[in-house]
Design an enzyme around this catalytic site. Structure first.
Site, PDB file in Angstrom:
ATOM      1  N   LYS A  19       0.832  -1.212   0.000  1.00 57.71           N
ATOM      2  CA  LYS A  19       0.000   0.000   0.000  1.00 57.71           C
ATOM      3  C   LYS A  19       0.865   1.259   0.000  1.00 57.71           C
ATOM      4  O   LYS A  19       0.654   2.173  -0.795  1.00 57.71           O
ATOM      5  CB  LYS A  19      -0.933  -0.035   1.213  1.00 57.71           C
ATOM      6  CG  LYS A  19      -1.881   1.139   1.296  1.00 57.71           C
ATOM      7  CD  LYS A  19      -3.153   0.782   2.025  1.00 57.71           C
ATOM      8  CE  LYS A  19      -3.005   0.842   3.523  1.00 57.71           C
ATOM      9  NZ  LYS A  19      -2.927   2.220   4.038  1.00 57.71           N
ATOM     10  N   SER A  20       1.841   1.310   0.889  1.00 62.51           N
ATOM     11  CA  SER A  20       2.686   2.512   0.982  1.00 62.51           C
ATOM     12  C   SER A  20       3.404   2.775  -0.338  1.00 62.51           C
ATOM     13  O   SER A  20       3.486   3.911  -0.816  1.00 62.51           O
ATOM     14  CB  SER A  20       3.743   2.327   2.077  1.00 62.51           C
ATOM     15  OG  SER A  20       3.127   2.262   3.328  1.00 62.51           O
ATOM     16  N   ARG A  24       2.962   5.967  -3.246  1.00 61.70           N
ATOM     17  CA  ARG A  24       4.123   6.774  -3.645  1.00 61.70           C
ATOM     18  C   ARG A  24       4.393   6.658  -5.143  1.00 61.70           C
ATOM     19  O   ARG A  24       4.822   7.616  -5.784  1.00 61.70           O
ATOM     20  CB  ARG A  24       5.351   6.334  -2.835  1.00 61.70           C
ATOM     21  CG  ARG A  24       5.278   6.835  -1.369  1.00 61.70           C
ATOM     22  CD  ARG A  24       6.119   5.980  -0.453  1.00 61.70           C
ATOM     23  NE  ARG A  24       6.200   6.483   0.915  1.00 61.70           N
ATOM     24  CZ  ARG A  24       5.276   6.294   1.855  1.00 61.70           C
ATOM     25  NH1 ARG A  24       4.159   5.609   1.572  1.00 61.70           N
ATOM     26  NH2 ARG A  24       5.439   6.774   3.079  1.00 61.70           N
ATOM     27  N   ARG A 120      -8.610  12.296  12.447  1.00 66.08           N
ATOM     28  CA  ARG A 120      -7.166  12.033  12.534  1.00 66.08           C
ATOM     29  C   ARG A 120      -6.357  13.330  12.461  1.00 66.08           C
ATOM     30  O   ARG A 120      -6.639  14.194  11.641  1.00 66.08           O
ATOM     31  CB  ARG A 120      -6.753  11.034  11.432  1.00 66.08           C
ATOM     32  CG  ARG A 120      -7.460   9.695  11.637  1.00 66.08           C
ATOM     33  CD  ARG A 120      -7.047   8.680  10.620  1.00 66.08           C
ATOM     34  NE  ARG A 120      -5.660   8.287  10.781  1.00 66.08           N
ATOM     35  CZ  ARG A 120      -5.029   7.460   9.944  1.00 66.08           C
ATOM     36  NH1 ARG A 120      -5.685   6.971   8.894  1.00 66.08           N
ATOM     37  NH2 ARG A 120      -3.784   7.138  10.151  1.00 66.08           N
ATOM     38  N   ASP A 313       1.545  -1.192  11.845  1.00 69.64           N
ATOM     39  CA  ASP A 313       0.271  -1.656  11.283  1.00 69.64           C
ATOM     40  C   ASP A 313      -0.021  -3.118  11.609  1.00 69.64           C
ATOM     41  O   ASP A 313      -1.131  -3.601  11.385  1.00 69.64           O
ATOM     42  CB  ASP A 313       0.269  -1.464   9.756  1.00 69.64           C
ATOM     43  CG  ASP A 313       0.265   0.010   9.377  1.00 69.64           C
ATOM     44  OD1 ASP A 313      -0.115   0.840  10.225  1.00 69.64           O
ATOM     45  OD2 ASP A 313       0.647   0.326   8.243  1.00 69.64           O
ATOM     46  N   LYS A 340      -4.889   5.866  14.476  1.00 62.54           N
ATOM     47  CA  LYS A 340      -4.953   5.153  13.185  1.00 62.54           C
ATOM     48  C   LYS A 340      -6.419   5.137  12.705  1.00 62.54           C
ATOM     49  O   LYS A 340      -7.237   5.906  13.205  1.00 62.54           O
ATOM     50  CB  LYS A 340      -4.388   3.740  13.341  1.00 62.54           C
ATOM     51  CG  LYS A 340      -2.882   3.723  13.627  1.00 62.54           C
ATOM     52  CD  LYS A 340      -2.095   4.276  12.460  1.00 62.54           C
ATOM     53  CE  LYS A 340      -0.608   4.330  12.771  1.00 62.54           C
ATOM     54  NZ  LYS A 340       0.154   5.063  11.752  1.00 62.54           N
ATOM     55  N   ARG A 344      -6.733   1.834  17.766  1.00 65.12           N
ATOM     56  CA  ARG A 344      -6.438   0.390  17.683  1.00 65.12           C
ATOM     57  C   ARG A 344      -6.077  -0.220  19.025  1.00 65.12           C
ATOM     58  O   ARG A 344      -6.096  -1.448  19.141  1.00 65.12           O
ATOM     59  CB  ARG A 344      -5.355   0.127  16.630  1.00 65.12           C
ATOM     60  CG  ARG A 344      -5.899   0.282  15.226  1.00 65.12           C
ATOM     61  CD  ARG A 344      -4.902  -0.098  14.147  1.00 65.12           C
ATOM     62  NE  ARG A 344      -5.518   0.046  12.838  1.00 65.12           N
ATOM     63  CZ  ARG A 344      -4.849   0.198  11.707  1.00 65.12           C
ATOM     64  NH1 ARG A 344      -3.525   0.209  11.709  1.00 65.12           N
ATOM     65  NH2 ARG A 344      -5.495   0.321  10.558  1.00 65.12           N
ATOM     66  N   ARG A 386      -7.710  -3.288   9.206  1.00 65.78           N
ATOM     67  CA  ARG A 386      -6.744  -4.192   9.853  1.00 65.78           C
ATOM     68  C   ARG A 386      -7.355  -4.884  11.077  1.00 65.78           C
ATOM     69  O   ARG A 386      -6.971  -5.990  11.417  1.00 65.78           O
ATOM     70  CB  ARG A 386      -5.468  -3.450  10.216  1.00 65.78           C
ATOM     71  CG  ARG A 386      -4.776  -2.884   8.975  1.00 65.78           C
ATOM     72  CD  ARG A 386      -3.301  -2.736   9.109  1.00 65.78           C
ATOM     73  NE  ARG A 386      -2.785  -1.889   8.053  1.00 65.78           N
ATOM     74  CZ  ARG A 386      -2.511  -2.291   6.817  1.00 65.78           C
ATOM     75  NH1 ARG A 386      -2.676  -3.552   6.460  1.00 65.78           N
ATOM     76  NH2 ARG A 386      -2.061  -1.436   5.907  1.00 65.78           N
TER      77      ARG A 386
HETATM   78  C1  S3P Z   1       2.361   4.789   6.208  1.00 67.00           C
HETATM   79  C2  S3P Z   1       2.983   5.054   7.388  1.00 67.00           C
HETATM   80  C3  S3P Z   1       2.511   4.562   8.684  1.00 67.00           C
HETATM   81  C4  S3P Z   1       1.434   3.487   8.550  1.00 67.00           C
HETATM   82  C5  S3P Z   1       0.459   3.774   7.461  1.00 67.00           C
HETATM   83  C6  S3P Z   1       1.156   3.956   6.140  1.00 67.00           C
HETATM   84  C7  S3P Z   1       2.944   5.323   4.975  1.00 67.00           C
HETATM   85  O1  S3P Z   1       2.028   5.642   9.410  1.00 67.00           O
HETATM   86  O2  S3P Z   1       0.769   3.319   9.774  1.00 67.00           O
HETATM   87  O3  S3P Z   1      -0.471   2.716   7.344  1.00 67.00           O
HETATM   88  O4  S3P Z   1       2.604   4.858   3.883  1.00 67.00           O
HETATM   89  O5  S3P Z   1       3.778   6.240   5.070  1.00 67.00           O
HETATM   90  P1  S3P Z   1       3.006   6.634  10.200  1.00 67.00           P
HETATM   91  O6  S3P Z   1       2.843   7.958   9.584  1.00 67.00           O
HETATM   92  O7  S3P Z   1       2.549   6.545  11.609  1.00 67.00           O
HETATM   93  O8  S3P Z   1       4.427   6.157  10.035  1.00 67.00           O
END
Ligand code: S3P
Length: 426
Positions: A19-20, A24, A120, A313, A340, A344, A386
């Site tokens: 996903k990350s 990007r 958030r 996560d 989150k 969580r 999740r």
């Molecule tokens: C992510 C970073 C994480 C993660 C999120 C995805 C990202 O959050 O929990 O699901 O893609 O950069 P943080 O900003 O707390 O590192």
């Protein structure tokens, strides 16, 4: 959705893209010159929100029949003022990284999201972006959506990260592409570094020395072919299921094994888990490999400090795993879990208590005494993908059926989850 207890899992699986990295890939391709091609892109709601936002800013993004994605980059300064609002849906990564890019644009954009996003905190991003010169207004001094951002002339900053957050770090890095002077970011605790790795591939002037990141302006980024590895966060559900169910053996192909993401494997190794990494290689700057995981008797461990960002996560599924470990597992230094997609800490503790686990809530984590035979019951997913998936795995080791509400929320990150789980369940 109802899940039944099973005997074990067995087989070979290919999982959806990370996903990350998928987010990007769309963002960097959009602001590059030339065409990019993204293979094994994660076709899930969060990443589709990112595609939607960039299409609204004039980027031609095509989803191909084989689920790869082709992007015609418009260059660093080629995005257009969006018609209407940019809706990030449920995606924290979309909104925070996007704000970094918008901070460098000479137009105004309005950002909104769903009811979870609305709760958030965004000040962690809007504060440093304002320091760089962006004009941002929004609810509670731009801590919550709706947020309006007007970018323009930015200057570099020297920023010591107050929290370990890859989303915050990445937002500042992306804004720094537009800054007239150098930016330095210092991380006390390292968070995932996919932005740094991918930006280098795209030709950015970014250097990482230990925990410090230096970014200088470049004229252009260059479109790339990107292969997105399988998401270790999605793999974790299968890694933990195989570890908990006697007789299990699962081979997960081409998983992203970036060391800033493999906290789950460090935990499993300390617990006495049985796994091997096969065919390790580097693709597009990211380490990938196949994971072979077998059942093993596990013992409790302490989890905290620098390990937390590497598995942030995965904590819901690690908590489920801890109920099957011999002894007391302590998870600490994880207060980020409260902000989150749901809180969580609360959603894990409440649901595991409902299943009969011996669990205590902490301000920054939880304490779990195991092993324990979980009871099948009704689970509240809190509309958090999740949480829904972690408890569907808990259901596999429970005494009877478990019913999870709003299970559709898994479409945020892993729409194929149930189909794959069904295929390997015995
Ligand atoms: C992510 C970073 C994480 C993660 C999120 C995805 C990202 O959050 O929990 O699901 O893609 O950069 P943080 O900003 O707390 O590192």
């Amino acid at each position: 959705m109802i899940f039944n207890p099973i005997s074990h899992i067995k087989g070979e699986i290919n999982l959806v893209g990370d996903k990350s990295i998928s987010h990007r890939a769309i963002m960097l391709s959009s602001i590059s010159n030339g065409n990019s091609y993204i293979e094994n892109f994660l076709m899930a709601k969060d990443c589709l929100s990112t595609i939607d936002c960039f299409r609204k800013m004039g980027v031609d993004i095509n989803i191909n029949k084989d689920k790869s994605v082709s992007v015609k980059g418009v260059g660093l300064r080629g995005l257009k003022r969006p018609h209407g609002q940019l809706d990030v849906g449920n995606s924290g990564t979309t909104i925070r990284l996007l704000m970094g890019i918008l901070a460098g644009q000479n137009f105004e954009a309005n950002l909104i999201g769903d009811s979870s996003i609305a709760q958030r905190p965004m000040k962690r991003v809007t504060d440093p972006l304002r320091k760089m010169g962006a004009k941002i207004i929004g609810k509670d001094d731009a801590n919550f959506v709706p947020i309006t951002i007007h970018g323009g002339q930015l200057k570099g900053i020297d920023y010591i990260m107050p929290i370990a957050s890859a989303q915050v770090k990445s937002s500042i890095i992306l804004a720094s592409l537009y800054a007239s002077s150098q930016t330095r970011i210092v991380e006390k605790v390292k968070s995932r570094n996919h932005t740094e790795i991918m930006l280098k591939e795209f030709g950015a002037n970014i250097n990482v020395i230990d925990n410090e990141i230096y970014i200088n302006q470049v004229e252009k980024l260059y479109g790339q072919n990107i292969y997105v590895p399988a998401d270790i966060s999605s793999a974790s559900f299968f890694i933990c299921a195989a570890s908990m169910l006697k007789g299990s053996e699962i081979l997960i192909k081409n998983v992203g094994l970036n060391p800033t993401r493999t906290g789950i494997l460090e935990v499993l190794s300390q617990m006495g888990g049985n796994f091997e990494v096969l065919n390790k290689k580097v693709v597009c700057g990211e380490i990938i490999g196949d994971l072979l995981v077998r059942y093993s008797k596990l013992k409790a461990i302490q989890i905290g400090k620098e390990l937390i960002p590497k598995l942030i996560d995965e904590i819901p599924i690690i908590a489920v795993l801890a109920t099957q470990c011999e002894g007391t597992t302590v998870i600490k230094d994880a207060s980020e879990l409260k902000v989150k997609e749901s809180n969580r800490i609360k959603s894990v503790v409440l649901n595991l208590k409902a299943m009969g686990a011996d669990i205590e809530e902490l301000e920054d984590g939880m304490i779990i005494n195991g092993p324990c035979k979980l009871k099948g019951t009704k689970i509240d997913s809190f509309n958090d993908h999740r949480i829904a998936m972690a408890f569907s795995i808990a259901a596999l080791v429970a005494d009877k059926d478990t019913c999870i509400d709003n299970f559709d929320c898994i479409d945020i990150s892993f729409p194929e989850f149930t189909d794959i789980l069904r295929k390997v369940s015995y």
